[in-house]
Design a protein around this motif. Structure first.
Motif, PDB file in Angstrom:
ATOM      1  N   VAL A   1      -2.445  26.100  17.253  1.00  0.00           N
ATOM      2  CA  VAL A   1      -3.495  27.130  17.392  1.00  0.00           C
ATOM      3  C   VAL A   1      -3.322  27.887  18.703  1.00  0.00           C
ATOM      4  O   VAL A   1      -3.440  29.135  18.765  1.00  0.00           O
ATOM      5  CB  VAL A   1      -4.885  26.481  17.301  1.00  0.00           C
ATOM      6  N   ILE A   2      -3.029  27.133  19.784  1.00  0.00           N
ATOM      7  CA  ILE A   2      -2.809  27.781  21.090  1.00  0.00           C
ATOM      8  C   ILE A   2      -1.611  28.722  21.006  1.00  0.00           C
ATOM      9  O   ILE A   2      -1.618  29.839  21.571  1.00  0.00           O
ATOM     10  CB  ILE A   2      -2.609  26.709  22.179  1.00  0.00           C
ATOM     11  N   ASP A   3      -0.568  28.307  20.317  1.00  0.00           N
ATOM     12  CA  ASP A   3       0.615  29.156  20.167  1.00  0.00           C
ATOM     13  C   ASP A   3       0.264  30.430  19.399  1.00  0.00           C
ATOM     14  O   ASP A   3       0.731  31.537  19.751  1.00  0.00           O
ATOM     15  CB  ASP A   3       1.707  28.369  19.448  1.00  0.00           C
ATOM     16  N   ASP A   4      -0.561  30.282  18.380  1.00  0.00           N
ATOM     17  CA  ASP A   4      -0.997  31.479  17.626  1.00  0.00           C
ATOM     18  C   ASP A   4      -1.829  32.415  18.515  1.00  0.00           C
ATOM     19  O   ASP A   4      -1.663  33.667  18.467  1.00  0.00           O
ATOM     20  CB  ASP A   4      -1.818  31.058  16.401  1.00  0.00           C
ATOM     21  N   ILE A   5      -2.710  31.816  19.330  1.00  0.00           N
ATOM     22  CA  ILE A   5      -3.536  32.654  20.231  1.00  0.00           C
ATOM     23  C   ILE A   5      -2.650  33.384  21.237  1.00  0.00           C
ATOM     24  O   ILE A   5      -2.853  34.591  21.540  1.00  0.00           O
ATOM     25  CB  ILE A   5      -4.576  31.778  20.946  1.00  0.00           C
ATOM     26  N   ALA A   6      -1.646  32.691  21.758  1.00  0.00           N
ATOM     27  CA  ALA A   6      -0.733  33.332  22.714  1.00  0.00           C
ATOM     28  C   ALA A   6       0.033  34.461  22.045  1.00  0.00           C
ATOM     29  O   ALA A   6       0.268  35.526  22.656  1.00  0.00           O
ATOM     30  CB  ALA A   6       0.232  32.277  23.269  1.00  0.00           C
ATOM     31  N   PHE A   7       0.416  34.260  20.786  1.00  0.00           N
ATOM     32  CA  PHE A   7       1.130  35.314  20.067  1.00  0.00           C
ATOM     33  C   PHE A   7       0.228  36.538  19.876  1.00  0.00           C
ATOM     34  O   PHE A   7       0.653  37.685  20.105  1.00  0.00           O
ATOM     35  CB  PHE A   7       1.599  34.759  18.714  1.00  0.00           C
ATOM     36  N   GLN A   8      -1.018  36.279  19.477  1.00  0.00           N
ATOM     37  CA  GLN A   8      -1.955  37.395  19.305  1.00  0.00           C
ATOM     38  C   GLN A   8      -2.242  38.087  20.646  1.00  0.00           C
ATOM     39  O   GLN A   8      -2.325  39.331  20.727  1.00  0.00           O
ATOM     40  CB  GLN A   8      -3.271  36.874  18.704  1.00  0.00           C
ATOM     41  N   THR A   9      -2.364  37.308  21.712  1.00  0.00           N
ATOM     42  CA  THR A   9      -2.605  37.883  23.043  1.00  0.00           C
ATOM     43  C   THR A   9      -1.426  38.749  23.465  1.00  0.00           C
ATOM     44  O   THR A   9      -1.588  39.828  24.078  1.00  0.00           O
ATOM     45  CB  THR A   9      -2.839  36.767  24.066  1.00  0.00           C
ATOM     46  N   ASN A  10      -0.216  38.293  23.156  1.00  0.00           N
ATOM     47  CA  ASN A  10       0.985  39.066  23.482  1.00  0.00           C
ATOM     48  C   ASN A  10       0.976  40.395  22.737  1.00  0.00           C
ATOM     49  O   ASN A  10       1.302  41.457  23.305  1.00  0.00           O
ATOM     50  CB  ASN A  10       2.227  38.247  23.128  1.00  0.00           C
ATOM     51  N   ILE A  11       0.571  40.376  21.483  1.00  0.00           N
ATOM     52  CA  ILE A  11       0.506  41.627  20.698  1.00  0.00           C
ATOM     53  C   ILE A  11      -0.550  42.566  21.290  1.00  0.00           C
ATOM     54  O   ILE A  11      -0.328  43.786  21.436  1.00  0.00           O
ATOM     55  CB  ILE A  11       0.213  41.305  19.222  1.00  0.00           C
ATOM     56  N   LEU A  12      -1.694  41.977  21.649  1.00  0.00           N
ATOM     57  CA  LEU A  12      -2.755  42.804  22.228  1.00  0.00           C
ATOM     58  C   LEU A  12      -2.324  43.410  23.564  1.00  0.00           C
ATOM     59  O   LEU A  12      -2.638  44.578  23.884  1.00  0.00           O
ATOM     60  CB  LEU A  12      -4.029  41.968  22.415  1.00  0.00           C
ATOM     61  N   SER A  13      -1.580  42.616  24.363  1.00  0.00           N
ATOM     62  CA  SER A  13      -1.116  43.164  25.655  1.00  0.00           C
ATOM     63  C   SER A  13      -0.112  44.288  25.441  1.00  0.00           C
ATOM     64  O   SER A  13      -0.074  45.274  26.208  1.00  0.00           O
ATOM     65  CB  SER A  13      -0.497  42.036  26.485  1.00  0.00           C
ATOM     66  N   LEU A  14       0.703  44.160  24.410  1.00  0.00           N
ATOM     67  CA  LEU A  14       1.646  45.244  24.094  1.00  0.00           C
ATOM     68  C   LEU A  14       0.882  46.508  23.686  1.00  0.00           C
ATOM     69  O   LEU A  14       1.223  47.638  24.115  1.00  0.00           O
ATOM     70  CB  LEU A  14       2.597  44.802  22.980  1.00  0.00           C
ATOM     71  N   ASN A  15      -0.123  46.332  22.866  1.00  0.00           N
ATOM     72  CA  ASN A  15      -0.938  47.486  22.459  1.00  0.00           C
ATOM     73  C   ASN A  15      -1.635  48.121  23.668  1.00  0.00           C
ATOM     74  O   ASN A  15      -1.720  49.365  23.797  1.00  0.00           O
ATOM     75  CB  ASN A  15      -1.979  47.056  21.421  1.00  0.00           C
ATOM     76  N   ALA A  16      -2.120  47.238  24.585  1.00  0.00           N
ATOM     77  CA  ALA A  16      -2.796  47.758  25.786  1.00  0.00           C
ATOM     78  C   ALA A  16      -1.810  48.517  26.661  1.00  0.00           C
ATOM     79  O   ALA A  16      -2.134  49.559  27.270  1.00  0.00           O
ATOM     80  CB  ALA A  16      -3.419  46.598  26.561  1.00  0.00           C
ATOM     81  N   ALA A  17      -0.572  48.022  26.744  1.00  0.00           N
ATOM     82  CA  ALA A  17       0.444  48.713  27.547  1.00  0.00           C
ATOM     83  C   ALA A  17       0.769  50.069  26.941  1.00  0.00           C
ATOM     84  O   ALA A  17       0.965  51.073  27.665  1.00  0.00           O
ATOM     85  CB  ALA A  17       1.706  47.835  27.630  1.00  0.00           C
ATOM     86  N   VAL A  18       0.803  50.126  25.612  1.00  0.00           N
ATOM     87  CA  VAL A  18       1.074  51.414  24.952  1.00  0.00           C
ATOM     88  C   VAL A  18      -0.059  52.405  25.229  1.00  0.00           C
ATOM     89  O   VAL A  18       0.166  53.594  25.542  1.00  0.00           O
ATOM     90  CB  VAL A  18       1.262  51.192  23.438  1.00  0.00           C
TER      91      VAL A  18
ATOM     92  N   LEU B   1       1.412  36.199  30.822  1.00  0.00           N
ATOM     93  CA  LEU B   1       0.646  34.959  30.702  1.00  0.00           C
ATOM     94  C   LEU B   1       0.665  34.440  29.266  1.00  0.00           C
ATOM     95  O   LEU B   1       0.797  33.224  29.022  1.00  0.00           O
ATOM     96  CB  LEU B   1      -0.789  35.202  31.173  1.00  0.00           C
ATOM     97  N   ALA B   2       0.571  35.364  28.314  1.00  0.00           N
ATOM     98  CA  ALA B   2       0.605  34.960  26.906  1.00  0.00           C
ATOM     99  C   ALA B   2       1.961  34.372  26.549  1.00  0.00           C
ATOM    100  O   ALA B   2       2.068  33.373  25.811  1.00  0.00           O
ATOM    101  CB  ALA B   2       0.284  36.154  26.024  1.00  0.00           C
ATOM    102  N   GLN B   3       3.035  34.960  27.090  1.00  0.00           N
ATOM    103  CA  GLN B   3       4.373  34.431  26.818  1.00  0.00           C
ATOM    104  C   GLN B   3       4.545  33.026  27.411  1.00  0.00           C
ATOM    105  O   GLN B   3       5.105  32.128  26.769  1.00  0.00           O
ATOM    106  CB  GLN B   3       5.422  35.390  27.376  1.00  0.00           C
ATOM    107  N   ARG B   4       4.050  32.888  28.695  1.00  0.00           N
ATOM    108  CA  ARG B   4       4.163  31.565  29.303  1.00  0.00           C
ATOM    109  C   ARG B   4       3.321  30.539  28.538  1.00  0.00           C
ATOM    110  O   ARG B   4       3.730  29.379  28.358  1.00  0.00           O
ATOM    111  CB  ARG B   4       3.725  31.625  30.763  1.00  0.00           C
ATOM    112  N   SER B   5       2.138  30.998  28.072  1.00  0.00           N
ATOM    113  CA  SER B   5       1.287  30.091  27.291  1.00  0.00           C
ATOM    114  C   SER B   5       1.978  29.696  25.981  1.00  0.00           C
ATOM    115  O   SER B   5       1.952  28.518  25.566  1.00  0.00           O
ATOM    116  CB  SER B   5      -0.065  30.755  27.001  1.00  0.00           C
ATOM    117  N   ALA B   6       2.611  30.688  25.343  1.00  0.00           N
ATOM    118  CA  ALA B   6       3.316  30.399  24.095  1.00  0.00           C
ATOM    119  C   ALA B   6       4.486  29.450  24.339  1.00  0.00           C
ATOM    120  O   ALA B   6       4.739  28.502  23.569  1.00  0.00           O
ATOM    121  CB  ALA B   6       3.798  31.696  23.460  1.00  0.00           C
TER     122      ALA B   6
END
Length: 231
Positions: free
Chosen positions: A17-34, A56-61
């Protein structure tokens, strides 16, 4: 062990579950960067924050993946431990069964040992009785030997006495025979003397008297003069 295996499985699920959250956080950070890039200079600060969130999301993942690997290893170790524990339990059951069998064998050996002790005692008593019988037989044999020697001595004495009696009887027979011969000789001499006296009285030769008996004369035998029936 079974509870530990269940707990490890639950932790593995949480890590996923934590890995899934980190993946979603990584996607959200990419969207925020865009979006920050589209905002221009006004979105530069937001872009920096989005980048940090993405890192942080990558390190968490990555940490979640490493933790998942460790959890999987622990789960495998736990399964191995459970399997080994089951094998140990089975081995302990077999050992317990073997111990029970050994205990039964030891009880049988103890019983057999007690029976052997009793048998040895009986054998010792029998040997003692045999020894007493042998001693008694030895005494009887000694007494019998003494009796046999005494009987042998009596037999020797009896044989000697018998030989003496036989010698005495032979001597007596010889003496009686000599006496009988003397008596017969005396009887014959008396008969001849009587015939000679009769011949002189009748003037008859002695030879005629021996061959012819005078009238009225009686024949005289040696038994009439000396009875020989008593010998």
């Amino acid at each position: 062990m079974y509870k530990l295996e269940i707990s490890s499985s639950e932790v593995s699920k949480i890590i996923k579950v934590i890995d899934d959250i980190a993946f979603q956080t990584n996607i959200l950070s990419l969207n925020a960067a865009v979006e920050a890039a589209g905002a221009g200079d006004a979105g530069k600060g937001f872009a920096v924050v989005a980048e940090e969130v993405r890192n942080l999301a990558q390190r968490s993942a990555e940490a979640a993946r490493e933790t998942s690997v460790l959890i999987d290893g622990n789960v495998n170790l736990t399964k191995s431990a459970v399997r080994v524990s089951a094998e140990v339990g089975s081995a302990l059951k077999k050992i317990n069964s073997s111990v029970s069998k050994v205990k039964g064998l030891l009880d049988e050996i103890s019983t057999a040992s007690q029976e052997q002790v009793i048998a040895v005692g009986q054998i010792a008593q029998a040997v003692t009785q045999i020894d007493h019988v042998v001693q008694a037989q030895s005494g009887i044999a000694a007494t019998t030997s003494q009796g046999a020697n005494s009987v042998r001595s009596h037999c020797d004495d009896l044989k000697r006495i018998t030989n003496d009696l036989i010698s005495i009887v032979k001597k007596a027979d010889k003496s009686l025979e000599n006496t009988r011969q003397k008596q017969i000789g005396t009887a014959k001499a008396g008969e001849k003397h009587g015939q000679k006296a009769i011949a002189q009285q009748n003037h008859v030769p002695t030879a005629s008297v021996e061959k012819k008996q005078l009238p009225g004369a009686r024949s005289v035998s040696p038994n009439d003069i000396i009875p020989l029936d008593d010998f």
